[in-house]
Design a protein around this motif. Structure first.
Motif: not given
Length: 171
Positions: A9-18
């Protein structure tokens, strides 16, 4: 390990939350009984160390969590949203095509525009609280992905998080 799904899941900083929210959903629906979520970022490759507005705030980091089906409450709710109209506030304007970097390959941040947008976000109420049948008064910890303590404290006050402090949280 084999036989389990694995994806990025590549969403930079929010990727972990996603990814955390997705793993929680897979467990809740019975599609998985356990999930490993790993978040890692290497910002040092895209930082301009002469730009003191970005290099002191962004860096490399990693973290992981294991989620497992349980009768005990865990992740009560999540509230994910994005607004592509603000793409230019924090971005890397360059791209890679044909093995070559085109444009500027370093992180750009419009700090003042970002701060006013983050302040606007702090005025919203968490829709996720209703999903978990909880109210804002039930919030024990505020763990934003935010470096500005004033914005975090303002958000905690607006959410009526009692006397609890906003915690600094950086991945």
């Amino acid at each position: 390990m084999h036989g389990c799904p694995a994806f990025d899941v590549q969403a930079v900083c929010s990727g972990f939350v996603y990814a955390l929210t997705l793993a929680d959903s897979l467990i809740r629906t019975g599609s998985a009984s356990r999930a490993l979520v790993i978040g890692s970022e290497v910002f040092s490759r895209i930082l301009d160390f002469d730009d003191r507005t970005t290099c002191v705030l962004f860096g490399d980091g990693a973290g992981a969590v294991v989620l497992e089906a349980s009768n005990e409450p865990g992740l009560l709710a999540s509230d994910l949203h994005a607004d592509g109209r603000h793409v230019g506030i924090l971005c890397v304007p360059g791209t890679v095509a044909g093995g070559k970097v085109l444009g500027d390959p370093t992180l750009k941040w419009m700090g003042r525009r970002s701060s006013s947008w983050q302040s606007a976000c702090s005025r919203t109420r968490p829709r996720g609280a209703g999903q978990g049948r909880k109210t804002e008064a039930d919030i024990d910890f505020l763990i934003p992905h935010q470096a500005n303590i004033r914005i975090m404290q303002s958000t905690a006050r607006k959410l009526k998080a009692g006397g609890r402090q906003a915690d600094r949280h950086r991945r």
